[in-house]
Design a protein around this motif. Structure first.
Motif, short mmCIF file in Angstrom:
data_model
loop_
_atom_site.label_atom_id
_atom_site.label_comp_id
_atom_site.label_asym_id
_atom_site.label_seq_id
_atom_site.Cartn_x
_atom_site.Cartn_y
_atom_site.Cartn_z
N TYR A 11 6.02 -5.15 7.28
CA TYR A 11 4.98 -6.22 7.23
C TYR A 11 4.90 -6.82 5.89
N SER A 12 4.96 -5.93 4.83
CA SER A 12 4.80 -6.33 3.47
C SER A 12 5.85 -7.52 3.10
N HIS A 34 6.21 -1.37 5.66
CA HIS A 34 7.05 -2.00 4.85
C HIS A 34 7.59 -3.38 5.27
N HIS A 36 -3.25 -8.46 -1.96
CA HIS A 36 -3.09 -6.90 -1.32
C HIS A 36 -3.40 -7.06 0.23
N HIS A 37 -2.57 -6.74 0.93
CA HIS A 37 -2.77 -6.98 2.16
C HIS A 37 -3.09 -5.90 3.01
N LEU A 90 -3.18 -2.71 5.84
CA LEU A 90 -2.06 -1.69 5.82
C LEU A 90 -1.76 -1.44 7.49
N PHE A 126 10.00 -8.23 -2.61
CA PHE A 126 9.72 -7.09 -1.96
C PHE A 126 10.42 -5.71 -2.88
N ILE A 129 2.92 -9.53 -3.61
CA ILE A 129 2.24 -9.53 -2.19
C ILE A 129 2.39 -8.37 -1.96
N ARG A 130 1.65 -7.29 -1.83
CA ARG A 130 1.90 -5.88 -1.29
C ARG A 130 0.76 -5.26 -0.81
N GLY A 131 0.75 -3.93 -0.23
CA GLY A 131 -0.29 -3.42 0.70
C GLY A 131 -1.48 -2.94 -0.31
#
Ligand code: GLU
Length: 283
Positions: A19-20, A17, A231-232, A234, A5, A203-205
């Motif tokens: 959530y990420s 943030h 990429h998850h 938002l 992260f 793993i990021r937005g």
């Protein structure tokens, strides 16, 4: 298996943030892997130590245990400079003396996935002019995208759950790799550090998916491994806009100080549960 992260300490973190961080932490723990923190503090003028402290306190409050000490990008400026020098020696970057106003004034500055596409004003300056101006004028370093893409060829990455995705770095134009006011851009620093940290799953937005076009290219140019990406969606607030650092009332620090249970909040995020009015959206 190693996830990370990587907050930028330029404001207080919010639920997006969290959530990420929760997703990256869970992916690591489920696989028996490691979860690391990186502080993306290359921007000396905007990064603040109190935001670093707040981010670390937020993660502890959320109950997200980490492996190892946080990595500080500001401690790795030599690595970014060495990579830039490598690209420079291969004629893949050039100094650019344009101001933002110069670029905005250019009629041929269409927008790409990461903002205005640089019109190429400084791309073909003569070596003698470059040398003369470098000595006296502020400048950044830009990637000669057409050359870089010609060298690297067709590139793909694996987007978890979706399969291979084709990188389209050309759409970004000649991106900045080192800035006037910061020794490396997000693209360069992030790509180098993900490799140096041994990150296997980024793993990021989803707001950063376009950046992966450029990161994939830099991996190819610098001989770095390509992690898997996810990429998850938002987190969006009641106004349907994604949460922003400027909205201090919604910060994790404010929730933490108000006595909200951070571990319960993290579990809600793990289950995809958000407060009334909030939603998860793909941009
Ligand atoms: N530091 C970046 C940010 O806070 C994220 C970097 C990344 O996950 O690649 O937006």
């Amino acid at each position: 298996m190693l996830t990370r992260f990587a907050p930028s300490p330029t404001g207080e973190l919010h639920r997006g943030h969290a959530y990420s961080a929760v997703l990256a932490h869970r992916a690591a723990r489920e696989a028996g892997g490691a979860f690391r923190i990186r502080i993306d503090d290359i921007d000396g003028s905007r990064s603040r130590e109190d935001y670093v402290a707040a981010a670390l306190a937020d993660l502890a409050w959320l109950g997200l245990d980490r492996d190892g000490d946080p990595v500080r990008q500001s401690a790795h400026l030599g690595d970014y400079a060495a990579a830039l020098e490598d690209l420079r020696a291969r004629g893949l970057v050039y100094p650019c003396f344009c101001t933002r106003a110069d670029i905005a004034a250019s009629l041929s500055a269409p927008h790409g996935p990461s903002g205005a596409i640089y019109p190429g004003t400084c791309r073909d300056l003569a070596e003698t002019e470059r040398a003369r101006r470098i000595a006296t004028e502020q400048h950044c370093w830009r990637l000669d995208m057409a050359r870089a893409v010609a060298l690297a060829g067709d590139l793909r990455w694996e987007e978890q759950g979706q399969g291979p995705r084709r990188a389209d770095p050309l759409a970004h134009g000649d991106v900045v790799l080192a800035r006037k006011d910061a020794p490396a851009s997000y693209h360069l620093a992030s790509t180098i550090d993900d490799a140096a940290m041994g990150v296997t799953h980024v793993i990021r937005g989803a707001d950063l998916i376009a950046s992966t076009d450029v990161h994939r290219l830099l991996q190819a140019l610098l001989g770095l491994p390509t992690p898997l990406y996810r990429h998850h969606a938002l987190v969006c607030g009641p106004d349907s806009r994604r949460l922003a650092k400027r909205d201090a009332a919604a910060s994790l620090a404010a929730l933490r100080e108000a006595g909200v249970d951070g571990r319960a909040l993290a579990e809600d995020l793990r289950q995809g549960r958000l407060p009334a009015g909030y939603s998860l959206q793909n941009p």
